[in-house]
Design a protein around this motif. Structure first.
Motif, PDB file in Angstrom:
ATOM      1  N   UNK A  53       0.811  -1.211   0.000  1.00 34.81           N
ATOM      2  CA  UNK A  53       0.000   0.000   0.000  1.00 34.81           C
ATOM      3  C   UNK A  53       0.848   1.268   0.000  1.00 34.81           C
ATOM      4  N   UNK A  54       2.169   1.108  -0.057  1.00 28.82           N
ATOM      5  CA  UNK A  54       3.051   2.264  -0.191  1.00 28.82           C
ATOM      6  C   UNK A  54       3.657   2.797   1.084  1.00 28.82           C
ATOM      7  N   UNK A  55       3.485   2.072   2.173  1.00 35.86           N
ATOM      8  CA  UNK A  55       3.986   2.542   3.454  1.00 35.86           C
ATOM      9  C   UNK A  55       5.377   1.976   3.750  1.00 35.86           C
ATOM     10  N   UNK A  56       6.117   2.679   4.597  1.00 37.71           N
ATOM     11  CA  UNK A  56       7.412   2.201   5.089  1.00 37.71           C
ATOM     12  C   UNK A  56       7.168   1.442   6.384  1.00 37.71           C
ATOM     13  N   UNK A  57       7.738   0.246   6.503  1.00 37.57           N
ATOM     14  CA  UNK A  57       7.432  -0.612   7.650  1.00 37.57           C
ATOM     15  C   UNK A  57       8.702  -1.247   8.202  1.00 37.57           C
ATOM     16  N   UNK A  58       8.831  -1.205   9.519  1.00 42.83           N
ATOM     17  CA  UNK A  58       9.881  -1.921  10.242  1.00 42.83           C
ATOM     18  C   UNK A  58       9.202  -2.861  11.237  1.00 42.83           C
ATOM     19  N   UNK A  59       9.695  -4.096  11.325  1.00 40.56           N
ATOM     20  CA  UNK A  59       9.179  -5.068  12.290  1.00 40.56           C
ATOM     21  C   UNK A  59      10.366  -5.706  13.011  1.00 40.56           C
ATOM     22  N   UNK A  60      10.992  -4.983  13.925  1.00 38.01           N
ATOM     23  CA  UNK A  60      12.202  -5.494  14.579  1.00 38.01           C
ATOM     24  C   UNK A  60      11.895  -6.644  15.528  1.00 38.01           C
ATOM     25  N   UNK A  61      12.914  -7.440  15.809  1.00 35.30           N
ATOM     26  CA  UNK A  61      12.822  -8.484  16.829  1.00 35.30           C
ATOM     27  C   UNK A  61      13.561  -8.012  18.073  1.00 35.30           C
ATOM     28  N   UNK A  62      12.896  -8.097  19.211  1.00 35.08           N
ATOM     29  CA  UNK A  62      13.477  -7.654  20.472  1.00 35.08           C
ATOM     30  C   UNK A  62      14.588  -8.609  20.925  1.00 35.08           C
ATOM     31  N   UNK A  63      15.543  -8.072  21.672  1.00 31.90           N
ATOM     32  CA  UNK A  63      16.715  -8.837  22.099  1.00 31.90           C
ATOM     33  C   UNK A  63      16.323 -10.094  22.873  1.00 31.90           C
ATOM     34  N   UNK A  64      16.920 -11.227  22.464  1.00 34.99           N
ATOM     35  CA  UNK A  64      16.710 -12.495  23.149  1.00 34.99           C
ATOM     36  C   UNK A  64      15.565 -13.319  22.613  1.00 34.99           C
ATOM     37  N   UNK A  65      14.859 -12.800  21.602  1.00 39.92           N
ATOM     38  CA  UNK A  65      13.702 -13.497  21.055  1.00 39.92           C
ATOM     39  C   UNK A  65      13.886 -13.764  19.568  1.00 39.92           C
ATOM     40  N   UNK A  66      13.034 -14.651  19.021  1.00 38.46           N
ATOM     41  CA  UNK A  66      13.068 -14.924  17.585  1.00 38.46           C
ATOM     42  C   UNK A  66      14.467 -15.278  17.104  1.00 38.46           C
ATOM     43  N   UNK A  67      14.853 -14.668  15.980  1.00 43.13           N
ATOM     44  CA  UNK A  67      16.170 -14.948  15.416  1.00 43.13           C
ATOM     45  C   UNK A  67      17.305 -14.359  16.258  1.00 43.13           C
ATOM     46  N   UNK A  68      16.952 -13.627  17.316  1.00 43.91           N
ATOM     47  CA  UNK A  68      17.955 -13.084  18.249  1.00 43.91           C
ATOM     48  C   UNK A  68      17.944 -13.870  19.566  1.00 43.91           C
ATOM     49  N   UNK A  69      17.417 -15.082  19.537  1.00 37.48           N
ATOM     50  CA  UNK A  69      17.321 -15.897  20.743  1.00 37.48           C
ATOM     51  C   UNK A  69      18.688 -16.263  21.301  1.00 37.48           C
ATOM     52  N   UNK A  70      19.717 -16.253  20.454  1.00 34.91           N
ATOM     53  CA  UNK A  70      21.062 -16.589  20.933  1.00 34.91           C
ATOM     54  C   UNK A  70      21.590 -15.536  21.902  1.00 34.91           C
ATOM     55  N   UNK A  71      20.920 -14.392  21.989  1.00 40.05           N
ATOM     56  CA  UNK A  71      21.347 -13.317  22.881  1.00 40.05           C
ATOM     57  C   UNK A  71      20.647 -13.354  24.234  1.00 40.05           C
ATOM     58  N   UNK A  72      19.783 -14.343  24.444  1.00 38.96           N
ATOM     59  CA  UNK A  72      19.018 -14.362  25.689  1.00 38.96           C
ATOM     60  C   UNK A  72      19.945 -14.509  26.893  1.00 38.96           C
ATOM     61  N   UNK A  73      19.615 -13.778  27.960  1.00 38.17           N
ATOM     62  CA  UNK A  73      20.420 -13.827  29.185  1.00 38.17           C
ATOM     63  C   UNK A  73      19.592 -13.271  30.331  1.00 38.17           C
ATOM     64  N   UNK A  74      20.018 -13.524  31.573  1.00 39.74           N
ATOM     65  CA  UNK A  74      19.291 -12.979  32.720  1.00 39.74           C
ATOM     66  C   UNK A  74      19.340 -11.448  32.784  1.00 39.74           C
ATOM     67  N   UNK A  75      20.235 -10.837  32.030  1.00 42.51           N
ATOM     68  CA  UNK A  75      20.384  -9.380  32.071  1.00 42.51           C
ATOM     69  C   UNK A  75      19.336  -8.639  31.225  1.00 42.51           C
ATOM     70  N   UNK A  76      18.636  -9.359  30.358  1.00 43.51           N
ATOM     71  CA  UNK A  76      17.638  -8.704  29.504  1.00 43.51           C
ATOM     72  C   UNK A  76      16.420  -8.337  30.342  1.00 43.51           C
ATOM     73  N   UNK A  77      15.993  -7.085  30.226  1.00 42.18           N
ATOM     74  CA  UNK A  77      14.814  -6.639  30.964  1.00 42.18           C
ATOM     75  C   UNK A  77      13.984  -5.693  30.095  1.00 42.18           C
ATOM     76  N   UNK A  78      13.008  -5.043  30.697  1.00 39.68           N
ATOM     77  CA  UNK A  78      12.134  -4.142  29.952  1.00 39.68           C
ATOM     78  C   UNK A  78      12.922  -3.001  29.313  1.00 39.68           C
ATOM     79  N   UNK A  79      13.876  -2.454  30.035  1.00 38.57           N
ATOM     80  CA  UNK A  79      14.693  -1.369  29.476  1.00 38.57           C
ATOM     81  C   UNK A  79      15.438  -1.814  28.229  1.00 38.57           C
ATOM     82  N   UNK A  80      15.906  -3.054  28.209  1.00 41.66           N
ATOM     83  CA  UNK A  80      16.591  -3.578  27.021  1.00 41.66           C
ATOM     84  C   UNK A  80      15.693  -3.454  25.803  1.00 41.66           C
TER      85      UNK A  80
END
Length: 265
Positions: A54-81
């Protein structure tokens, strides 16, 4: 005749829910779509394709520690991350006048983003999501039985990463067997710090930005009811409904894309 057949074919495709959403009159919008707990940017793919068509610009990021970034999961990840994930995306992509959409848990995330980066935003859209008052964590308003269930899931996950195992796709209203299998393959554990860290806001919720709430009315989730009651009682919100399950981006991507375009216009 040939032209009539072309229109008839297009109408058939639209009726089947396969056609992309079409832009409302006006300038294209920039959307940032933020996924909920256990999900990743992958869950928005059907909506992304429609919005871009429809002509719009779209970003759909993955948050740290989830999805394809699951290898980054750690106890240090929180809401601020996760808030920083989106603020940094806005900064490094130099985005302006963004329609920021948060699904489920990400309602908390986009509230934090609005508090820190309001000049880059145009509007907030909460998709069947949670709202928190400043100083409260995700667990603060959950019934004790739900909190214990989630903590047990975290203990059972093990591995020292501090994460809760994903719920089944049916918990998100995904009933089609093919869709459910796709979702199940992609769900990943949720970092426990995102449950425990309070949301701290300097400004009132939304930081003065226009706010809309989309309520998914199929198989409503009990833990969202306090948020929905709060929204219904506040005339400052635009409210819309979708007759589908919680994961509307999976189960009703066409109607959802159309609704996002309508709200952005």
């Amino acid at each position: 005749m040939k032209r009539r057949n072309l229109f008839a074919g297009a109408a058939g495709i639209a009726a089947a829910g396969l056609a992309p959403a079409f832009a409302a009159p006006g300038r294209p919008s920039t959307f940032v779509l933020v996924h909920g707990a256990w999900h990743g940017g992958w869950c928005w793919s059907r909506v992304v394709s429609r919005l871009r068509a429809a002509g719009h610009t779209v970003f759909a990021p993955t948050l740290t520690g989830l999805g394809e970034r699951r290898h980054l999961i750690s106890p240090q990840i929180n809401l601020d991350t996760h808030i920083d994930d989106i603020v940094n995306l806005l900064d490094f992509e130099e985005l302006e006048k963004v329609v920021l959409v948060g699904h489920s848990y990400a309602g908390i995330v986009i509230s934090g983003v609005a508090d820190r980066a309001a000049p880059r935003l145009r509007q907030l859209v909460y998709l069947d999501s949670l709202l928190l008052e400043s100083g409260k964590s995700l667990f603060s308003d959950f019934p004790p039985a739900v909190v214990e269930q989630r903590l047990k899931a975290i203990r059972d996950t093990g591995g020292g990463v501090g994460a809760a195992a994903a719920l089944p796709p049916s918990a998100f209203g995904v009933k089609d067997p093919t869709d459910a299998a796709w979702v199940a393959r992609h769900l990943t554990p949720q970092p426990v710090g995102t449950y425990l860290q309070p949301l701290l806001l300097k400004a009132p919720l939304g930081n003065g930005l226009p706010k809309a709430y989309i309520e998914c009315t199929g198989d409503p989730i009990a833990t969202l009811e306090p948020t929905k009651a709060r929204v219904r009682a506040d005339a400052g919100w635009q409210r819309r409904t979708l007759a589908t399950g919680h994961d509307a981006m999976v189960t009703a991507p066409g109607p959802l894309a159309d609704l996002l375009i309508e709200l952005a216009a």
